[in-house]
Design an enzyme around this catalytic site. Sequence first.
Site, short mmCIF file in Angstrom:
data_model
loop_
_atom_site.label_atom_id
_atom_site.label_comp_id
_atom_site.label_asym_id
_atom_site.label_seq_id
_atom_site.Cartn_x
_atom_site.Cartn_y
_atom_site.Cartn_z
CG HIS A 131 -9.26 -0.17 -0.12
ND1 HIS A 131 -8.63 -0.32 1.10
CD2 HIS A 131 -10.59 -0.28 0.13
CE1 HIS A 131 -9.55 -0.49 2.05
NE2 HIS A 131 -10.74 -0.47 1.48
CG ASP A 168 -6.02 -2.99 3.41
OD1 ASP A 168 -4.92 -2.70 3.91
OD2 ASP A 168 -6.71 -2.17 2.76
CG MET A 174 -11.29 2.83 2.63
SD MET A 174 -9.69 2.84 3.43
CE MET A 174 -8.65 3.00 1.99
CB SER A 185 -0.90 0.01 1.23
OG SER A 185 -1.48 1.29 1.36
CG ASP A 229 -5.22 2.35 1.08
OD1 ASP A 229 -6.13 1.51 0.98
OD2 ASP A 229 -4.09 2.08 1.55
CG MET A 243 -11.42 -3.08 5.55
SD MET A 243 -9.90 -2.60 4.69
CE MET A 243 -9.02 -1.67 5.94
CG HIS A 272 -3.93 -1.63 -1.41
ND1 HIS A 272 -5.03 -2.42 -1.70
CD2 HIS A 272 -4.30 -0.83 -0.38
CE1 HIS A 272 -6.01 -2.11 -0.86
NE2 HIS A 272 -5.60 -1.15 -0.06
CG MET A 329 -8.49 6.92 2.76
SD MET A 329 -7.65 6.98 4.35
CE MET A 329 -6.71 5.43 4.27
C1 DX5 Z 1 -6.18 1.40 5.85
C2 DX5 Z 1 -5.79 1.09 4.43
C3 DX5 Z 1 -4.66 0.14 4.31
C4 DX5 Z 1 -3.36 0.65 4.90
C5 DX5 Z 1 -2.67 -0.53 5.51
O1 DX5 Z 1 -7.38 2.07 5.88
O2 DX5 Z 1 -6.87 0.55 3.72
O3 DX5 Z 1 -4.46 -0.25 2.96
O4 DX5 Z 1 -2.51 1.24 3.97
O5 DX5 Z 1 -1.55 -0.07 6.20
P1 DX5 Z 1 -0.74 -0.99 7.19
O6 DX5 Z 1 -0.19 -2.13 6.41
O7 DX5 Z 1 0.33 -0.07 7.70
O8 DX5 Z 1 -1.69 -1.43 8.27
ZN ZN Z 2 -6.46 -0.39 1.73
#
Ligand code: DX5
Ligand code: ZN
Length: 217
Positions: A62, A171, A64, A6, A31, A133, A29, A33
């Site tokens: 991903h 994840d 969110m 990620s 993310d 998750m 990956h 948000m």
């Molecule tokens: C959290 C994200 C993850 C995050 C994981 O909301 O969806 O993808 O990057 O990070 P680590 O591996 O540090 O928990």
């Molecule tokens: Zn993620």
Amino acid sequence: MRINPSILAADFVNFEREVGRIATADLVHVDIMDNHFVPNLTFGLPMVERLQQVSPIPLDVHLMIDDPDRWAPGFAEAGAFSVTFHAEAVRDAVGLARKLREIGARAGIAVKPGTPIEPYLDLLPEFDQVLVMTVEPGFGGQSFLESTMPKLGLLRQAASRSGLDVWLQVDGGVTVDTIVIAAEAGADTFVAGSSVFRGEPAEQIAELRAAAEAHVH
Ligand code: DX5
Ligand code: ZN
């Protein structure tokens, strides 16, 4: 066994260099948000469009975000290999998954730690991947929640009962130790942020892969 680093844990002003450091991984990956669905804000479609041009490996997006029904298709059109939206945010999960597949992306559905997976088991043929998750979405660097593992067992059972090749992704808090727990529970695709970028990414990716593969039955 797929390892998807990620870039939430990467250097945000050097994404081109950072994706170059994870070229031995399977997917990057990404993310997204929106500061509504989760209390944090990252980046959006223009960044993904640009990343798509420079990344040596395909993008695993991903989302969110609220209202994925409206925003997710744009990420598929940008060329993302997979687009995963949250079950808690989507209005028409099946309709959106079909649209994503039609555009040419793999369709994924994600569930937060407190969201039960049972309502989605019958819908598995509509998805290419399911994301369980293993932390509350929003931030990297949190601890892996082992309490989410029974969902993987249910998904694995349902997938093999129907002969489906659906990827089961985890994840959050994935390390060389917790990856073993997730692999034994039935996961085959692992997102790791801090554990990859904290050290030398290529070495971390190799270690994670070895740990996951050593524990497959
Ligand atoms: C959290 C994200 C993850 C995050 C994981 O909301 O969806 O993808 O990057 O990070 P680590 O591996 O540090 O928990
Ligand atoms: Zn993620």
